[in-house]
Design a protein around this motif. Structure first.
Motif, PDB file in Angstrom:
ATOM      1  N   TYR A   5       0.866  -1.164   0.000  1.00 24.29           N
ATOM      2  CA  TYR A   5       0.000   0.000   0.000  1.00 24.29           C
ATOM      3  C   TYR A   5       0.906   1.217   0.000  1.00 24.29           C
ATOM      4  CZ  TYR A   5       0.876  -1.711   4.675  1.00 24.29           C
ATOM      5  OH  TYR A   5       1.481  -2.278   5.767  1.00 24.29           O
ATOM      6  N   GLY A   6       0.386   2.332  -0.445  1.00 20.04           N
ATOM      7  CA  GLY A   6       1.250   3.478  -0.642  1.00 20.04           C
ATOM      8  C   GLY A   6       0.863   4.691   0.167  1.00 20.04           C
ATOM      9  N   LEU A   7       1.837   5.542   0.354  1.00 22.53           N
ATOM     10  CA  LEU A   7       1.643   6.852   0.958  1.00 22.53           C
ATOM     11  C   LEU A   7       2.218   7.914   0.025  1.00 22.53           C
ATOM     12  CD1 LEU A   7       2.699   6.006   4.636  1.00 22.53           C
ATOM     13  CD2 LEU A   7       0.404   6.623   3.893  1.00 22.53           C
ATOM     14  N   GLN A   8       2.084   7.666  -1.274  1.00 24.64           N
ATOM     15  CA  GLN A   8       2.675   8.560  -2.255  1.00 24.64           C
ATOM     16  C   GLN A   8       2.185   9.989  -2.071  1.00 24.64           C
ATOM     17  OE1 GLN A   8       1.277   5.633  -2.979  1.00 24.64           O
ATOM     18  NE2 GLN A   8       2.887   4.396  -3.903  1.00 24.64           N
ATOM     19  N   THR A  30       9.008   5.832   3.769  1.00 27.06           N
ATOM     20  CA  THR A  30       9.758   6.265   2.597  1.00 27.06           C
ATOM     21  C   THR A  30       9.598   5.261   1.460  1.00 27.06           C
ATOM     22  OG1 THR A  30      11.378   7.397   3.995  1.00 27.06           O
ATOM     23  CG2 THR A  30      12.044   6.886   1.740  1.00 27.06           C
ATOM     24  N   ALA A  31       9.650   3.964   1.793  1.00 29.33           N
ATOM     25  CA  ALA A  31       9.465   2.931   0.778  1.00 29.33           C
ATOM     26  C   ALA A  31       8.066   2.981   0.181  1.00 29.33           C
ATOM     27  CB  ALA A  31       9.720   1.557   1.386  1.00 29.33           C
ATOM     28  N   ALA A  32       7.098   3.467   0.964  1.00 30.39           N
ATOM     29  CA  ALA A  32       5.720   3.550   0.497  1.00 30.39           C
ATOM     30  C   ALA A  32       5.418   4.861  -0.223  1.00 30.39           C
ATOM     31  CB  ALA A  32       4.762   3.385   1.671  1.00 30.39           C
ATOM     32  N   GLY A  33       6.439   5.699  -0.395  1.00 33.07           N
ATOM     33  CA  GLY A  33       6.258   6.906  -1.193  1.00 33.07           C
ATOM     34  C   GLY A  33       6.111   8.195  -0.426  1.00 33.07           C
ATOM     35  N   LEU A 223      -2.007   1.420   8.953  1.00 28.78           N
ATOM     36  CA  LEU A 223      -2.978   2.268   9.643  1.00 28.78           C
ATOM     37  C   LEU A 223      -2.911   3.717   9.162  1.00 28.78           C
ATOM     38  CD1 LEU A 223      -3.147   1.335  13.446  1.00 28.78           C
ATOM     39  CD2 LEU A 223      -4.992   1.277  11.755  1.00 28.78           C
ATOM     40  N   ALA A 224      -1.717   4.183   8.832  1.00 32.92           N
ATOM     41  CA  ALA A 224      -1.557   5.563   8.396  1.00 32.92           C
ATOM     42  C   ALA A 224      -2.059   5.784   6.981  1.00 32.92           C
ATOM     43  CB  ALA A 224      -0.084   5.975   8.481  1.00 32.92           C
ATOM     44  N   SER A 225      -2.118   4.727   6.183  1.00 31.05           N
ATOM     45  CA  SER A 225      -2.454   4.854   4.773  1.00 31.05           C
ATOM     46  C   SER A 225      -3.956   4.879   4.550  1.00 31.05           C
ATOM     47  CB  SER A 225      -1.854   3.688   3.983  1.00 31.05           C
ATOM     48  OG  SER A 225      -2.626   2.507   4.183  1.00 31.05           O
TER      49      SER A 225
END
Length: 268
Positions: A5-8, A30-33, A223-225
């Motif tokens: 899942y991403g946080l781009q 960082t790996a999630a964007g 949870l943050a995404s």
């Protein structure tokens, strides 16, 4: 580690990020964007962490409100937004019986473990979250719901953080989601005095090992995404099965023959 899942495009502020769970969270984000703004008391460790992640960082203690204001300002100046706040910095002092606890150290535990998370969320709320929404993840502990030797101040303050998480979740909805992650025993420096004496020995945990910081980071990242967009006010227990190991001690090591099952149908 690349989560599914991403946080781009998101910006996260992570406390206690020079090592352990905080650093693992920053790496996972960082790996999630995401781009990250880090803080910790260890200036040298923080500098190395920030360099490895191409992040901005500010050394200092979260017990100082002025430091948290500067940290919020740094994130806004560097990235122009704050989408996620991860309150990971903590202290487990004073350690020992509460009857021997020094009042100043007791207050320090609450300043770091409870007051600092609230203040940082307040500053991020005023700077960005109130108008644009976002997510908060507080790092609590599996021990916040039961008692144990030596960790009375830590457990009590983390129990307060659990309640603070729920209170903020109700107050800041629907724009800002607020959740917590409660780790079990994790291989961190702060918990070294617990895990190091038994390192390499069977833990008795159903999943067969103590945790690594990356185990907690995966849960925090999720949870943050936006993958967890319908979750707020909850505590996610990540403990390797600590709460259920008593049942494991009663389970047979090898499955044996089972008695036949008789079904009684209505009217039969």
């Amino acid at each position: 580690m690349t989560p599914p899942y991403g946080l781009q495009g998101k910006v996260a502020v992570v406390t206690g990020a020079s090592r352990g769970i905080g650093l693992a969270v920053a790496e996972a984000f960082t790996a999630a964007g995401a781009r990250v703004c880090l803080t910790a008391r260890d200036a040298d460790g923080l500098r190395r962490a920030a360099a490895g992640l191409d992040a901005v960082a500010l050394a200092g203690t979260v017990a100082d409100p002025a430091h948290l204001r500067r940290l919020t300002g740094l994130a806004m100046e560097a990235y122009g937004r704050i989408d996620v706040v991860v309150n990971n910095a903590a202290t487990n002092q004073p350690y020992g019986p509460l009857m021997d606890a020094d009042p100043d150290r007791w207050r320090e535990a609450f300043a770091v473990n409870v007051e600092a998370p609230l203040r940082l969320v307040q500053y991020a709320w005023r700077a960005w979250l109130r108008e644009h929404g976002g997510s908060v993840v507080n790092i609590c502990t599996e021990g916040a719901t039961h008692v144990g030797p030596g960790l009375g101040a830590y457990g009590t303050s983390k129990a307060a953080l659990l309640h603070l998480t729920q209170q903020l979740a109700g107050e800041l909805a629907p724009g800002v989601r607020v959740n917590s992650v409660s780790p079990g025993l994790v291989r961190t420096e702060m918990a070294r005095f617990v895990w190091e004496p038994a390192d390499g020995a069977p833990t008795g945990l159903p999943l067969g090992r103590i945790g690594d910081p990356e185990d907690i980071a995966r849960a925090v990242t999720w949870l943050a995404s936006d993958e967890a967009r319908w979750i707020t006010g909850t505590d996610l227990l990540v403990d390797g099965g600590t709460r259920v190991r008593a049942a494991r001690s009663q389970a047979p090591s090898q499955p044996g023959p089972r008695p036949p099952i008789t079904y009684h149908l209505p009217g039969a």
